[in-house]
Design a protein around this motif. Structure first.
Motif, mmCIF file in Angstrom:
data_model
loop_
_atom_site.group_PDB
_atom_site.id
_atom_site.type_symbol
_atom_site.label_atom_id
_atom_site.label_comp_id
_atom_site.label_asym_id
_atom_site.label_seq_id
_atom_site.Cartn_x
_atom_site.Cartn_y
_atom_site.Cartn_z
ATOM 1 N N ILE A 13 66.558 79.860 -71.872
ATOM 2 C CA ILE A 13 67.352 80.923 -72.508
ATOM 3 C C ILE A 13 66.621 82.257 -72.412
ATOM 4 O O ILE A 13 67.215 83.297 -72.100
ATOM 5 N N GLN A 14 65.320 82.236 -72.678
ATOM 6 C CA GLN A 14 64.530 83.463 -72.596
ATOM 7 C C GLN A 14 64.522 84.014 -71.173
ATOM 8 O O GLN A 14 64.598 85.228 -70.958
ATOM 9 N N GLU A 15 64.465 83.122 -70.193
ATOM 10 C CA GLU A 15 64.481 83.542 -68.790
ATOM 11 C C GLU A 15 65.806 84.215 -68.439
ATOM 12 O O GLU A 15 65.841 85.242 -67.742
ATOM 13 N N VAL A 16 66.909 83.651 -68.929
ATOM 14 C CA VAL A 16 68.225 84.247 -68.678
ATOM 15 C C VAL A 16 68.306 85.635 -69.313
ATOM 16 O O VAL A 16 68.775 86.596 -68.697
ATOM 17 N N ILE A 17 67.845 85.740 -70.557
ATOM 18 C CA ILE A 17 67.908 87.022 -71.258
ATOM 19 C C ILE A 17 67.082 88.084 -70.535
ATOM 20 O O ILE A 17 67.497 89.239 -70.393
ATOM 21 N N GLN A 22 69.684 91.002 -63.732
ATOM 22 C CA GLN A 22 68.777 92.106 -64.041
ATOM 23 C C GLN A 22 68.458 92.221 -65.532
ATOM 24 O O GLN A 22 67.911 93.227 -65.973
ATOM 25 N N GLY A 23 68.806 91.213 -66.305
ATOM 26 C CA GLY A 23 68.330 91.131 -67.680
ATOM 27 C C GLY A 23 69.199 91.824 -68.711
ATOM 28 O O GLY A 23 70.158 92.531 -68.398
ATOM 29 N N ILE A 24 68.839 91.596 -69.976
ATOM 30 C CA ILE A 24 69.641 92.066 -71.105
ATOM 31 C C ILE A 24 69.706 93.585 -71.171
ATOM 32 O O ILE A 24 70.738 94.166 -71.515
ATOM 33 N N TYR A 25 68.605 94.271 -70.814
ATOM 34 C CA TYR A 25 68.613 95.738 -70.873
ATOM 35 C C TYR A 25 69.633 96.322 -69.896
ATOM 36 O O TYR A 25 70.344 97.280 -70.222
ATOM 37 N N LYS A 26 69.705 95.741 -68.705
ATOM 38 C CA LYS A 26 70.666 96.220 -67.711
ATOM 39 C C LYS A 26 72.089 95.962 -68.172
ATOM 40 O O LYS A 26 72.986 96.798 -67.978
ATOM 41 N N ARG A 27 72.335 94.803 -68.785
ATOM 42 C CA ARG A 27 73.681 94.485 -69.273
ATOM 43 C C ARG A 27 74.102 95.476 -70.364
ATOM 44 O O ARG A 27 75.247 95.931 -70.395
ATOM 45 N N LEU A 73 63.025 91.312 -78.484
ATOM 46 C CA LEU A 73 62.783 92.413 -77.553
ATOM 47 C C LEU A 73 62.954 93.750 -78.260
ATOM 48 O O LEU A 73 63.724 93.873 -79.213
ATOM 49 N N SER A 74 62.262 94.765 -77.764
ATOM 50 C CA SER A 74 62.332 96.097 -78.354
ATOM 51 C C SER A 74 63.656 96.765 -77.998
ATOM 52 O O SER A 74 64.403 96.294 -77.132
ATOM 53 N N VAL A 75 63.944 97.893 -78.672
ATOM 54 C CA VAL A 75 65.204 98.599 -78.438
ATOM 55 C C VAL A 75 65.284 99.111 -77.005
ATOM 56 O O VAL A 75 66.325 99.014 -76.351
ATOM 57 N N ASN A 76 64.187 99.662 -76.499
ATOM 58 C CA ASN A 76 64.144 100.180 -75.132
ATOM 59 C C ASN A 76 63.212 99.324 -74.282
ATOM 60 O O ASN A 76 62.264 98.724 -74.788
ATOM 61 N N LYS A 77 63.491 99.275 -72.999
ATOM 62 C CA LYS A 77 62.707 98.445 -72.089
ATOM 63 C C LYS A 77 61.310 99.024 -71.914
ATOM 64 O O LYS A 77 61.155 100.179 -71.509
ATOM 65 N N PRO A 78 60.275 98.240 -72.210
ATOM 66 C CA PRO A 78 58.904 98.745 -72.061
ATOM 67 C C PRO A 78 58.588 99.039 -70.594
ATOM 68 O O PRO A 78 58.949 98.282 -69.694
ATOM 69 N N GLY A 79 57.921 100.173 -70.371
ATOM 70 C CA GLY A 79 57.493 100.521 -69.027
ATOM 71 C C GLY A 79 58.599 100.979 -68.109
ATOM 72 O O GLY A 79 58.412 101.065 -66.897
#
Length: 275
Positions: A13-17, A22-27, A73-79
């Motif tokens: 599940i963590q891998e999918v997120i 391209q991950g949860i931030y992209k979605r 996960l944080s609000v914004n994508k780190p890095g």
């Protein structure tokens, strides 16, 4: 064995997120980009004609945000090379003509979009806000219960209580005097009737319970907007306020308040069991 299987599932599940599509931030970012696109290029009146689209997009954003939170996960994508990625969640303006005037004053924002910044809220203020919402929900639920078996409407009941209070007050004041008993009783009844009619005539309370429930619902700012919209749709289709349907909505909104305050929790152990 069960723990090992559970760990593998959680890792998947963590891998999918984190990485799927391209991950949860992209979605999250693309969903918000679509919100801006609809306001900018959807044409005048699009959201008014298709108001459920707003509900879909906001529900999607809320779901993705909840998924991000439970994943830790944080609000914004780190890095991220882009500052503030994913972009802030826009509020979709239903009245595009009014919202466009506001949006022109905002630099770098699509017309018709009002950017919401996720500023940290004071815990005390947030607790007070949710407490006030609980009070409002209690008032709505109480009005529904009263409408189920009350003799009169809200104004009649309020006037009756006021008249009864006046009767008891005058009776208590005159009881210790030397006036005859019939005179004390007559004065008390006169005060009761007078206060009742004055209150009934000048009170601003609705005559019917449906009117009071409607007033309370209109003054409530929902957390679960999707559930509130479904309630609006159901009442609009029925043509009257179904107090049982309203009480169902109150239960859903209380759950939303609990999640808003404490986050998503799994209260039952058997739901955690993997079979």
């Amino acid at each position: 064995m069960f723990k090992s299987r559970e760990k593998r599932q959680l890792a998947s599940i963590q891998e999918v997120i984190n990485n799927h599509s391209q991950g949860i931030y992209k979605r999250i970012d693309e969903n918000r980009e679509l919100m801006e696109l609809l306001v900018r290029d959807g044409g005048p009146g699009f959201l008014e004609r298709n108001s459920w689209v707003v509900s879909w997009l906001e529900s999607q954003d809320a779901f993705l945000e909840a998924l991000r939170k439970v994943a830790g996960l944080s609000v914004n994508k780190p890095g991220s090379p882009m500052e503030g990625y994913p972009r802030p969640r826009p509020y979709l303006a239903v009245d595009l003509s009014m919202q466009t005037e506001v949006s022109h004053a905002q630099d770098g924002v699509a017309p018709g979009v009002n950017i919401h910044t996720d500023e940290p809220k004071d815990d005390a203020d947030e607790f007070a806000r949710l407490k006030e919402k609980r009070k409002q929900l209690y008032a709505i639920e109480h009005a529904c219960r009263e409408s189920n078996g009350a003799i009169g409407g809200p104004r009649f009941n309020f006037a009756a209580v006021s008249g009864s209070t006046a009767f008891l007050a005058v009776l208590a004041l005159l009881w210790s005097t030397r006036l005859p008993g019939w005179s004390v009783f007559l004065c008390s009844v006169t005060a009761c009737i007078s206060v009742f009619f004055l209150t009934y005539r000048h009170s601003t309370r609705p005559l019917e319970w449906d009117g009071l429930i409607d007033k309370l619902l209109a003054g409530y700012d929902p957390i679960d907007m999707e559930s509130y919209r479904r309630l609006q749709t159901d009442i609009g289709e029925n043509g009257y306020i179904d107090q049982w349907r309203v009480r169902d909505w109150v239960g859903a909104e209380r759950t939303a308040i609990r999640i808003e305050r404490h986050g998503v929790t799994v209260p039952y152990d058997f739901l955690r069991k993997i079979v």
